[in-house]
Structures are given as C-alpha cells and as structure tokens.
Design a protein around this motif. Sequence first.
Motif, PDB file in Angstrom:
ATOM      1  N   CYS A 563       3.386 -15.913   4.876  1.00  0.00           N
ATOM      2  CA  CYS A 563       3.836 -15.362   3.598  1.00  0.00           C
ATOM      3  C   CYS A 563       3.081 -14.074   3.274  1.00  0.00           C
ATOM      4  O   CYS A 563       3.673 -13.082   2.858  1.00  0.00           O
ATOM      5  N   GLU A 564       1.757 -14.079   3.472  1.00  0.00           N
ATOM      6  CA  GLU A 564       0.941 -12.903   3.171  1.00  0.00           C
ATOM      7  C   GLU A 564       1.262 -11.753   4.123  1.00  0.00           C
ATOM      8  O   GLU A 564       1.358 -10.589   3.704  1.00  0.00           O
ATOM      9  N   ALA A 565       1.429 -12.065   5.404  1.00  0.00           N
ATOM     10  CA  ALA A 565       1.755 -11.023   6.379  1.00  0.00           C
ATOM     11  C   ALA A 565       3.110 -10.389   6.070  1.00  0.00           C
ATOM     12  O   ALA A 565       3.290  -9.167   6.201  1.00  0.00           O
ATOM     13  N   GLU A 566       4.062 -11.204   5.638  1.00  0.00           N
ATOM     14  CA  GLU A 566       5.382 -10.685   5.298  1.00  0.00           C
ATOM     15  C   GLU A 566       5.301  -9.765   4.084  1.00  0.00           C
ATOM     16  O   GLU A 566       6.006  -8.760   3.999  1.00  0.00           O
ATOM     17  N   TRP A 567       4.452 -10.100   3.131  1.00  0.00           N
ATOM     18  CA  TRP A 567       4.229  -9.247   1.957  1.00  0.00           C
ATOM     19  C   TRP A 567       3.655  -7.903   2.410  1.00  0.00           C
ATOM     20  O   TRP A 567       4.147  -6.842   2.014  1.00  0.00           O
ATOM     21  N   LEU A 568       2.607  -7.942   3.255  1.00  0.00           N
ATOM     22  CA  LEU A 568       1.960  -6.711   3.703  1.00  0.00           C
ATOM     23  C   LEU A 568       2.873  -5.863   4.563  1.00  0.00           C
ATOM     24  O   LEU A 568       2.671  -4.645   4.688  1.00  0.00           O
ATOM     25  N   ASN A 569       3.885  -6.461   5.147  1.00  0.00           N
ATOM     26  CA  ASN A 569       4.823  -5.706   5.965  1.00  0.00           C
ATOM     27  C   ASN A 569       5.547  -4.640   5.158  1.00  0.00           C
ATOM     28  O   ASN A 569       6.027  -3.647   5.709  1.00  0.00           O
ATOM     29  N   LYS A 570       5.626  -4.822   3.821  1.00  0.00           N
ATOM     30  CA  LYS A 570       6.240  -3.823   2.945  1.00  0.00           C
ATOM     31  C   LYS A 570       5.224  -3.114   2.052  1.00  0.00           C
ATOM     32  O   LYS A 570       5.588  -2.267   1.242  1.00  0.00           O
ATOM     33  N   SER A 571       3.947  -3.467   2.181  1.00  0.00           N
ATOM     34  CA  SER A 571       2.913  -2.850   1.356  1.00  0.00           C
ATOM     35  C   SER A 571       2.820  -1.358   1.644  1.00  0.00           C
ATOM     36  O   SER A 571       2.966  -0.911   2.783  1.00  0.00           O
ATOM     37  N   ARG A 572       2.546  -0.560   0.609  1.00  0.00           N
ATOM     38  CA  ARG A 572       2.376   0.873   0.801  1.00  0.00           C
ATOM     39  C   ARG A 572       1.203   1.177   1.737  1.00  0.00           C
ATOM     40  O   ARG A 572       1.231   2.164   2.478  1.00  0.00           O
ATOM     41  N   PHE A 573       0.172   0.352   1.687  1.00  0.00           N
ATOM     42  CA  PHE A 573      -1.011   0.606   2.507  1.00  0.00           C
ATOM     43  C   PHE A 573      -0.741   0.355   3.990  1.00  0.00           C
ATOM     44  O   PHE A 573      -1.467   0.843   4.847  1.00  0.00           O
ATOM     45  N   PHE A 574       0.299  -0.394   4.295  1.00  0.00           N
ATOM     46  CA  PHE A 574       0.667  -0.659   5.678  1.00  0.00           C
ATOM     47  C   PHE A 574       1.890   0.152   6.097  1.00  0.00           C
ATOM     48  O   PHE A 574       2.344   0.045   7.233  1.00  0.00           O
ATOM     49  N   ASN A 575       2.421   0.956   5.173  1.00  0.00           N
ATOM     50  CA  ASN A 575       3.589   1.813   5.434  1.00  0.00           C
ATOM     51  C   ASN A 575       3.355   3.148   4.747  1.00  0.00           C
ATOM     52  O   ASN A 575       3.871   3.395   3.651  1.00  0.00           O
ATOM     53  N   PRO A 576       2.551   4.029   5.334  1.00  0.00           N
ATOM     54  CA  PRO A 576       2.159   5.270   4.653  1.00  0.00           C
ATOM     55  C   PRO A 576       3.326   6.216   4.423  1.00  0.00           C
ATOM     56  O   PRO A 576       4.380   6.118   5.051  1.00  0.00           O
ATOM     57  N   ASN A 577       3.089   7.129   3.465  1.00  0.00           N
ATOM     58  CA  ASN A 577       4.006   8.234   3.167  1.00  0.00           C
ATOM     59  C   ASN A 577       5.334   7.793   2.564  1.00  0.00           C
ATOM     60  O   ASN A 577       6.336   8.500   2.685  1.00  0.00           O
TER      61      ASN A 577
END
Length: 686
Positions: A563-577
């Motif tokens: 669940c946490e990894a799926e959240w981070l998959n769309k996080s700005r910090f893991f998807n720059p710019n």
Amino acid sequence: MKNKRFLFFLLILTIVVLCIVTYFITRPQPEELYPQVFAKMPEKPELIQQFQHSLLITSVAISPTDPNLIAGVNNEGYIRIWNRKNIEDSRFLYHSGKFPSIRFSPTGKLLASADYETLILWDIDTRKKIKSLKTFRRQFAFLPDGKQVVTIHGGINFWDIRNPKEIKKVTTIPYEGTFIDGISICAIDISSDGKWIAVGGTQGTVYVWNLQTQQLVTSLEISLYMMEYLKFSPNKKYMVAGGNDWGMYSIHAVKGYVMWEVPSWIRKGEVFRGHVENFVFSPDGKMCVAANDWAHHGRGVEIWLTENGAPISSLPTEARDVSFSQDGNLLVTGGMDGIVRVWDLTKRQLDLTNVRNDVVRLIYYLSKDKEPSPNITQKINKTIGKVQKHYADEMERHGFGRKTFTFETDQNGNAKIYLMEGNQAEFHDMQLNDIWLYFLDDSEGFWKVINENMLKRLNSVSTGRKFVDFNHTFIYPTKRKINVKGKMGMYDIKGFTGGSGIISVEKNDIDWKITAYLLKHRFAVLGPDHLYYRNERNVFKRIFNGINSIMPWNNNGVKLSKCEAEWLNKSRFFNPNQPFFDKRPEIEMKVLNEETDSPLFQFIAADEDGIHQLHLFVPDELKYQYRIDKLQGCKTINGKKNATVEFEIFNTEIKKGEIRMIDMHGNISSREFKYIEKTSEPDKEP
C-alpha cells in the motif's frame, strides 16, 4: 555432570561473545579526518523598508520609471506616495470612494485610483487631480505605451490621456452576451504587446478581444462566480483569472486561479490551494505572487513559478495587495496592519533556472561558537545515500522499478549540506515544496530557537507567519468551515504542497533506519502524528539496541508495505518535475450500520486530476485520542475522477480519524472526522 559442565561452558562462551560484541560496538573507532564543506543557508527576501499608513491597505503600487516612488491607499481612500530616498517627501491624495485600487501609468507620470464607480487620474509632479471618469468595480487598465486608459461603463471605453488638459474618448467596444451596462464586469486587463484585451464577469465567463480588429476571439468558461483579478503575463505566454467560487459572500468560498496559454487559449492549469486576494506576475513573467490576508486560508504571500505553479518562496507577512518593481528585484506589499513594506528578492529567488522541485534538502544545525563534529558531512552523506538506496530496493521489491527520492547534491555529486548556526533560522528561505531534514548537533539549542521565534510571531502582528512551517499544509476553503453529517463532524479539507515542513535527527542518532522511518512520515505514508524510536543514552540499552539494529527483523519499521509503495509510486518526490497545478478535491463521508459493533465508513471522493489512492488513519492507542497515526486501510482508485469507498472500524471506542487522498499528479489532500454524540437537539458544529 557432563551436562552441567557443558551448560557452564556455554554460559562462559556466551559471556565472552557478548563482551567481544560489546567491545566492537562501543570502542572508539580511529577515523581519518576529511575536510568538511558546508553550503550557506539560502536567504529569505529581505525587508528593506516599511512605511506606516493607517487602517487597512487595499492597494499598493511602485512606479515603473522610478522604483523609489511607492504608493499605498487605505480603505477610506487616503492615498500616500513615498520617496524611498527621501522619507520626508511624502505626498497625500484623497479619493472619496471606499476600497480603491491604484496603479501608476506605464510612463510613470500619472497615478490612477478607482473605486466601485469612479476612476481618478492624478498628476504625480503636481499632486493634482486631472480627470474623473466613470468605471465599475475598481476596474481599469492602461495600454502598454501609456497613451490610453480603459474604463468600464456602458462598454469598454478607451481614453486618450496624452494631453492631461484634454482627455477624450477614442473608441468603445460594446459588450457581448451577458454583459449589460457594466453591471456584470469584474476584471479587466490588456496584454503587454497591446494585442489582446480581456474582461471577466460574474457568471464565470472571460471574454477576449483582438484590440487591433476589436473582434471577439474567444469566450472561456470557469467555475469562479466573482472574478477579482484578470492578468496577462508580461512575457505574453499566459492569462490568469482568479476570484471567488459560488459562495461569493463567504470568507470560506473557494479562491485560486485558472491559467490559459496565449494565444491558443488552452487551459494550462488550475490552483485552488488557499485564499488568494490578489495576484501579480514578475516583469519577466517567470514568477507570480499570490497575496493573502487570511493567514488560516493559505500561507501569507507566496512566490510561485509561473510555468508549473511550484511554490518557491514566501514573505513573512500577510498582504491584501502586492506589486513588482520594473526590474523585478523589489516587491511591495500592503495589508490589514496599515503598513506598506518593501522587500528585496535574493539571487536565489531570481535565478529560477537553479530551482529544483520536490527534493530532500539537508541541514546541519550547530550551536553558536561551536565547531562541527569531525567527519559529520561524510557521515550524513553516507546515511542519506543508504536511505535513498533502501527506498529504491523497496519500490523494486513491490514491482515499481528502482524509484526513489532525490536529495540535493553539490558539484561533486555528494550531499549538499547547509550549515545553520545559532539563532539564524528565521532569516532562511525554506523552499515550500521541499523536505528539510535537520541533523542537530545541539537539539536543546535548536528547539529553543524554534520556540523563541514562534513566540515572536505570537507577540507581533507584523511578522505574519512563522519562519519554519512544521506541517506545510493549506486549507481548500469551503462554503462552511465544518460540515456535520448525522453523527459525524468533518473538518476542512487540507492539502500538502510538495513536502511537509521539517524533520530532525539528533547527531548521536544519525542512522539510516531512523532517517528512513522519519521520511515515511514526510512522504505522507504514515499518520499525521507518530512516535519514533530514538537511541537510548543508557549504555546497556545502547548495547542492546546496537545488537538489535543489525538483526534482520529490525528492518520491519522501515520496510514499505504494498500500500505504501503504491502511494509513493505517485508521490512528487518519486516523480520529479511534475506541475503543481491542482484542481480542488472533495471528500465527504457517511456512516453505514452505525448502530452495530462494526459500522462502515463510506467516503465519497472527487478530484478532476484523477484519484490514485485513499488511506484511512485512526488512533493507534486509545489513550492518545488526539493522535492519528495508524493506517487502517487503503483503496486504490486507478485514476477515476469520482470514487465511493468503504472502510470498517471494528473498535467502536475509536472516536476520530483521517481520510487522506493522493491524485494522479501527486497532490495530497486530507480531511479529519470525529464522532459527535447524538442528541435530541439539531446538529451542532463541533
């Protein structure tokens, strides 16, 4: 007998092993000393001058030809013009209408003031009134060459102002559609090349004409009911409209802006993340500034990148209006305290090519007159590198590739570490969309500085907002502050802009696992409150913790769930710019089967940016009812714009919780709820 000897031998062997392990854990390690280089903390915009007016400042302006001339007007119509080089040279003018707006002409020779019915032109040199013209809702605009002024009354009227003694009407563009005799006009502006003129109305429509042909070229529909500003960017790329949603008379009405590309008139993006009283572009069009005089509905005066809406800096004040100098180096603000302030922007704010969004920035806090700990930069660099690798490993383990966050590096590729010394914290520019990770050499001294500066804020009306925002949140204003639904109370919808303030680690606790755990909170995959592990000062507990930290099971606290990894998959910090444009989300709740031992909580969510995931947090321990830190469940929505989800809470003693949502662009919003005891009386706001 042999068994006893064997057990005795085993006991001795265990003691010896423990002693050896203890020695290797606690012994001082000889270290080679390396040179340490720290970066200088970024400076905030500097307050260089302030002028006392009176009452509420409704509008400010700075002369485009002489940056030493500053003007401000209060809600009673008293206009004051200051010369920054000669404070005694102060000029007074009076506009009899209420809440006027003011602006210098492009030539700098005239000042215009407008209330809800009348525009007055003033001669700067003689301080005398030149002409009064009819207009509506404080709206007017100058042509870029300064030869004409445009007013709203029975049409869009163009006036030749080259000869102050003979001001005459040149032409009129009649209204189209719903505009009737000026009553519906709310906002007006002209592009910097003089090609386009746009007006906005009360029914949420923006009309754009070609000035050369006087032909209507487009009409644009938006949800804003009452437009309060309409601006073209000076670089001719964008047009922005902003104001109130349909709750037009409520301070909780939605405010923000919508931006279009010019001349395609394609919608570029929307920002609805707090109260925006007024809006201005920098002269080069690369920055825009939002003025906010309601501190609880935003973050004061914020400076954003125009291209993607990223918040890059802020001013420690609330303001009703803001104005740029022609060279873009100065900002002038005025607000509810009756003070006009002049701010000098630093090279960091002006050099936008070096601005990076959504990164973890590292700070080493050192008490005044102390020397940095030996090799502390190498230790921090090694620690943050391990944390970054850990997140990449965890994301790959869950099938999302080696995604991880970015931390700021120097020219050699090592972690860039800022040095904060003594009580300098309030003078630093905390970029609003980043995570600031502090490594504290002196935690007691650091928190003393924090508390002192917060106390200064509480005791001063001029500071506006605290220098460090621990939870960089804002409110999506709604028409009612609290919605009461049956047995539940729901609070305002809050949003997170990029990062969420600061996190801190004590010098003796610099460990990649502790740092990784704290970052989980700032990446918003943990609850809004949390307790975290700190190393003990007791030597025996430290020995135990040291042994325990190398055991495989110790990684459970920093491992990511699916669940946490799926959240981070769309996080700005893991998807720059990613752009920071953010349409307003909606989150409502109903309680199903509330009379049973396991009621269902139904959440109805909507977001035009597409919903990625919803998390439900509840208190981990009932004795801490003010805490919300346990993830009860998550639902993945896969980009739908509307979703209805249900969560079951088996413990009926839980009386509060939080629903948190992330959209497909990484924008995060949340809403808290709590039980309200049933009564025979009508529902009351908690």
